[in-house]
Design a protein around this motif. Structure first.
Motif, mmCIF file in Angstrom:
data_model
loop_
_atom_site.group_PDB
_atom_site.id
_atom_site.type_symbol
_atom_site.label_atom_id
_atom_site.label_comp_id
_atom_site.label_asym_id
_atom_site.label_seq_id
_atom_site.Cartn_x
_atom_site.Cartn_y
_atom_site.Cartn_z
ATOM 1 N N ASP A 11 12.248 73.316 -4.505
ATOM 2 C CA ASP A 11 10.679 74.047 -4.807
ATOM 3 C C ASP A 11 10.686 74.993 -5.668
ATOM 4 O O ASP A 11 9.553 75.296 -6.273
ATOM 5 C CB ASP A 11 10.073 74.162 -3.313
ATOM 6 N N LEU A 12 11.788 75.493 -6.061
ATOM 7 C CA LEU A 12 12.194 76.581 -7.059
ATOM 8 C C LEU A 12 12.620 76.387 -8.376
ATOM 9 O O LEU A 12 12.985 77.348 -9.055
ATOM 10 C CB LEU A 12 12.929 77.926 -6.130
ATOM 11 N N LEU A 13 12.982 75.133 -8.364
ATOM 12 C CA LEU A 13 13.416 74.526 -10.005
ATOM 13 C C LEU A 13 12.447 74.710 -10.924
ATOM 14 O O LEU A 13 11.436 74.618 -10.636
ATOM 15 C CB LEU A 13 13.971 73.173 -9.975
ATOM 16 N N PRO A 14 12.736 74.905 -12.270
ATOM 17 C CA PRO A 14 11.833 75.010 -13.209
ATOM 18 C C PRO A 14 10.749 74.045 -13.674
ATOM 19 O O PRO A 14 11.168 72.893 -13.117
ATOM 20 C CB PRO A 14 12.786 75.180 -14.776
ATOM 21 N N ILE A 15 9.735 74.086 -13.651
ATOM 22 C CA ILE A 15 8.808 73.103 -13.785
ATOM 23 C C ILE A 15 8.863 72.509 -15.304
ATOM 24 O O ILE A 15 8.691 73.352 -16.521
ATOM 25 C CB ILE A 15 7.278 73.752 -13.652
ATOM 26 N N SER A 16 8.932 71.261 -15.575
ATOM 27 C CA SER A 16 9.066 70.498 -16.657
ATOM 28 C C SER A 16 7.656 70.559 -17.344
ATOM 29 O O SER A 16 6.561 70.714 -16.882
ATOM 30 C CB SER A 16 9.750 69.194 -16.545
ATOM 31 N N TYR A 17 7.965 69.968 -18.816
ATOM 32 C CA TYR A 17 6.890 70.135 -19.607
ATOM 33 C C TYR A 17 5.624 69.268 -19.081
ATOM 34 O O TYR A 17 4.586 69.573 -19.184
ATOM 35 C CB TYR A 17 7.268 69.991 -20.934
ATOM 36 N N LYS A 18 6.323 68.053 -18.737
ATOM 37 C CA LYS A 18 5.008 67.124 -18.558
ATOM 38 C C LYS A 18 4.469 67.310 -17.129
ATOM 39 O O LYS A 18 3.534 66.593 -16.760
ATOM 40 C CB LYS A 18 6.042 65.714 -18.481
ATOM 41 N N GLY B 54 11.229 74.183 -27.567
ATOM 42 C CA GLY B 54 11.175 72.817 -27.338
ATOM 43 C C GLY B 54 11.834 72.350 -25.999
ATOM 44 O O GLY B 54 12.362 71.201 -25.834
ATOM 45 N N ARG B 55 12.301 73.126 -25.330
ATOM 46 C CA ARG B 55 13.286 72.842 -24.129
ATOM 47 C C ARG B 55 12.600 72.841 -22.675
ATOM 48 O O ARG B 55 12.049 73.758 -22.547
ATOM 49 C CB ARG B 55 14.360 74.059 -24.019
ATOM 50 N N ASP B 56 13.232 72.030 -21.953
ATOM 51 C CA ASP B 56 12.794 71.939 -20.386
ATOM 52 C C ASP B 56 14.369 72.349 -20.013
ATOM 53 O O ASP B 56 15.248 71.875 -20.453
ATOM 54 C CB ASP B 56 12.662 70.481 -19.879
ATOM 55 N N TRP B 57 14.392 73.177 -19.139
ATOM 56 C CA TRP B 57 15.530 73.580 -18.319
ATOM 57 C C TRP B 57 15.657 72.583 -17.183
ATOM 58 O O TRP B 57 14.670 72.370 -16.222
ATOM 59 C CB TRP B 57 15.079 74.943 -17.811
ATOM 60 N N VAL B 58 16.809 72.132 -17.180
ATOM 61 C CA VAL B 58 16.914 70.887 -16.136
ATOM 62 C C VAL B 58 18.137 71.367 -15.321
ATOM 63 O O VAL B 58 19.103 71.790 -15.729
ATOM 64 C CB VAL B 58 17.591 69.658 -16.925
ATOM 65 N N ILE B 59 17.816 71.554 -13.917
ATOM 66 C CA ILE B 59 18.704 72.128 -12.922
ATOM 67 C C ILE B 59 18.993 71.063 -11.942
ATOM 68 O O ILE B 59 17.953 70.518 -11.343
ATOM 69 C CB ILE B 59 18.090 73.339 -12.491
ATOM 70 N N SER B 60 20.210 70.636 -11.614
ATOM 71 C CA SER B 60 20.541 69.970 -10.625
ATOM 72 C C SER B 60 20.444 70.600 -9.177
ATOM 73 O O SER B 60 20.961 71.837 -9.280
ATOM 74 C CB SER B 60 21.776 69.254 -10.535
ATOM 75 N N PRO B 61 19.766 70.293 -8.178
ATOM 76 C CA PRO B 61 19.935 70.941 -6.772
ATOM 77 C C PRO B 61 21.582 71.239 -6.349
ATOM 78 O O PRO B 61 21.617 72.143 -5.537
ATOM 79 C CB PRO B 61 19.221 70.210 -6.036
ATOM 80 N N TYR B 62 22.279 70.018 -6.688
ATOM 81 C CA TYR B 62 23.940 70.544 -6.194
ATOM 82 C C TYR B 62 24.698 70.437 -7.110
ATOM 83 O O TYR B 62 25.937 70.405 -6.729
ATOM 84 C CB TYR B 62 23.868 69.229 -5.203
ATOM 85 N N GLU B 63 24.749 70.387 -8.261
ATOM 86 C CA GLU B 63 25.686 70.463 -9.176
ATOM 87 C C GLU B 63 25.293 71.530 -10.360
ATOM 88 O O GLU B 63 24.285 72.187 -10.463
ATOM 89 C CB GLU B 63 25.860 68.993 -10.082
#
Length: 496
Positions: A12-19, A468-477
């Motif tokens: 619930d706290l990961l960055p919100i993507s552009y889409k 132009g970046r989405d920050w992509v964060i994996s919950p476990y890696e």
């Protein structure tokens, strides 16, 4: 399976993507209509009209509203640029563990506001049921109303926007009717709503009364000013837009046009309410000025107003904060429930009478946080962030055992100084917090703990939507970032 050091990566706290950013200028404006029409604002108007005439009260309200609106937009850029919520960003100026201290204050404050607004809504529901069915038990109405609001919030941001779309026009129309009714009642009792003052003042006494209204309005919205990223991360904004004003168009319209207008109207209604019935309690005022079906319709406006305010301004921020503190084991919906429980246990039916005094204290404490965020984001990091490390327990934001002492010291001193000067509490809190943090961080703390986005001022590496970046964060890696425009064939992935 999740590792123990992944508690910072609650989904619930990961960055919100552009889409997934789907709130535009119109959507945020109607959300603001719902948020700004809140009955607690009537208390400011009722207290202000005792020493100030209506034109001066309106001026003071506009000054306070616009000033805190500027703070909101500045801090809201964090959510627009990086898609981050308030408690996640606070890991930068306070540390991965230190973030919980100011965040908890914000979360508890928001929960108490939820309780106050729910109490007024419950009184209104009780009044409606009393008219229709001769039912009279406000506490049952309180529990019922609280449950429905929490359910609405748990359904997500789009559910809230849809509700605001429905409620906003109804609320505006009934608010206008309410003003006319109370103003007529005040006029009938021999009071000119534009010139009447209960206890006129002159000189410095008038200026002090003016500033108290300004600070009360700032304190009223200081919680949202600090927490605006939790909402603004859902706002639409163009990629690669370097113009700050164009990028924040959604915020500018909502926070600098819609909010000041609607908030001022609520203050005015509170003032005429006091003229009409010598009370800032709108439910009591309506029950004295209307009856039957008309009273039921007016009370319905109160229910809708409190509902739309609570979901966006109180429950979402509080739930996000509690989810951050609890980690993956506390999903957003559990945070919503926690906010509801705290709001009820605060006994909001006892808080309204001391609201103005509380607002001055809260304003100083929370605007000190806003000042620290401003200095950290704009003056030191230049809007750049090493977002991936915000989700790492051993990253650069760990600082000293998870604490950034520059932020904590600045917050404590800023809050104390602000409350030593209550007439200017919000302005003092912001200024002291920002200045002290800038000095301590730049010349002490960041020399001990270097920050990559400061030592390596590479915009393309540390900016979000502007690059132009989405920050992509994996919950476990371990996280990586993906820039679709630069690498169109590269899908979002993680590396161990």
């Amino acid at each position: 399976m999740a590792q123990r050091n992944d508690y910072l990566k609650s989904p619930d706290l990961l960055p919100i993507s552009y889409k997934d950013r789907n709130i535009g200028a119109l959507g945020f404006s109607v959300i603001w209509v719902g948020m700004a029409i809140v009955l607690a604002a009537f208390a400011i108007g009722a207290a202000g009209i005792i020493h100030l005439s209506m034109p001066i009260l309106i001026l003071a309200t506009l000054v306070g509203s616009l000033t805190i609106g500027v703070f909101m937009v500045m801090i809201g850029d964090i959510g627009v640029e990086h898609g981050l919520s308030f408690p996640v960003y606070m890991r930068a100026p306070f540390g991965t563990i230190g973030t919980h201290l100011p965040s908890l204050i914000r979360g508890i404050t928001a929960s108490c506001w939820f309780g106050i607004n729910t109490y007024f809504g419950a009184l209104a529901i009780n009044g409606i049921l009393n008219i229709l069915f001769d039912f009279d038990n406000w506490f049952v109405c309180f529990l019922f109303f609280a449950g429905f609001q929490l359910l609405n919030t748990s359904l997500g941001i789009k559910s809230i926007e849809r509700f605001a779309d429905l409620a906003a026009p109804i609320i505006i129309l009934i608010s206008c009717w309410m003003y006319v009714t109370l103003a007529d009642q005040a006029t009938a009792s021999g009071k000119n709503v534009w010139t009447w003052v209960e206890s006129p003042t002159t000189g410095m006494a008038t200026f002090t009364a003016f500033m108290i209204v300004v600070m009360a309005n700032m304190g009223f919205w200081a919680t949202l000013a600090a927490d605006m990223p939790s909402l603004s991360r859902f706002f639409k904004a163009p990629k690669h837009e370097k113009n700050w004003f164009k990028r924040n168009k959604t915020q500018l319209i909502g926070s600098l046009i819609v909010m000041p207008i609607v908030n001022t109207f609520m203050i005015v209604i509170g003032a005429v309410c006091y003229m009409a019935v010598s009370s800032g309690d709108p439910v009591a005022a309506l029950q004295q000025s209307a009856n039957g079906f008309i009273l039921a319709i007016l009370l319905l406006m109160i229910v809708l107003a409190q509902w739309s305010t609570n979901t966006s301004a109180n429950v979402i921020p509080a739930a996000t904060i509690f989810s951050n503190i609890g980690g993956p084991k506390v999903p957003f919906w559990v945070g919503v429930v926690i906010a509801g429980v705290i709001g009820t246990l605060s006994q909001p039916w006892s808080l309204f009478d001391i609201l103005n005094s509380v607002l001055l204290i809260i304003g100083g404490i929370l605007t000190a946080i806003v000042g620290i965020m401003f200095a950290d984001y704009y003056l030191l990091r230049k809007r750049r962030l090493n977002v991936s490390d915000l989700y790492e327990t051993t990253g650069q934001y760990k600082y000293m055992n998870g604490f950034n002492l520059a932020g904590l010291i600045s917050w404590i001193i800023g809050g104390i100084v602000a409350n030593l000067l209550p007439t200017y509490s919000s302005l003092v809190g912001f200024a002291v917090g920002a200045l002290l943090y800038f000095i301590l961080a730049k010349y002490w703390w960041f020399r001990k703990y270097p920050q990559k986005e400061i030592t390596d001022p590479n915009d393309s590496e540390y900016l979000g939507i502007t690059a132009g970046r989405d920050w992509v964060i994996s919950p476990y890696e371990k996280p990586v970032t993906v820039s679709p425009e630069l690498s169109p064939n590269l899908s979002a992935k993680t590396v161990k």
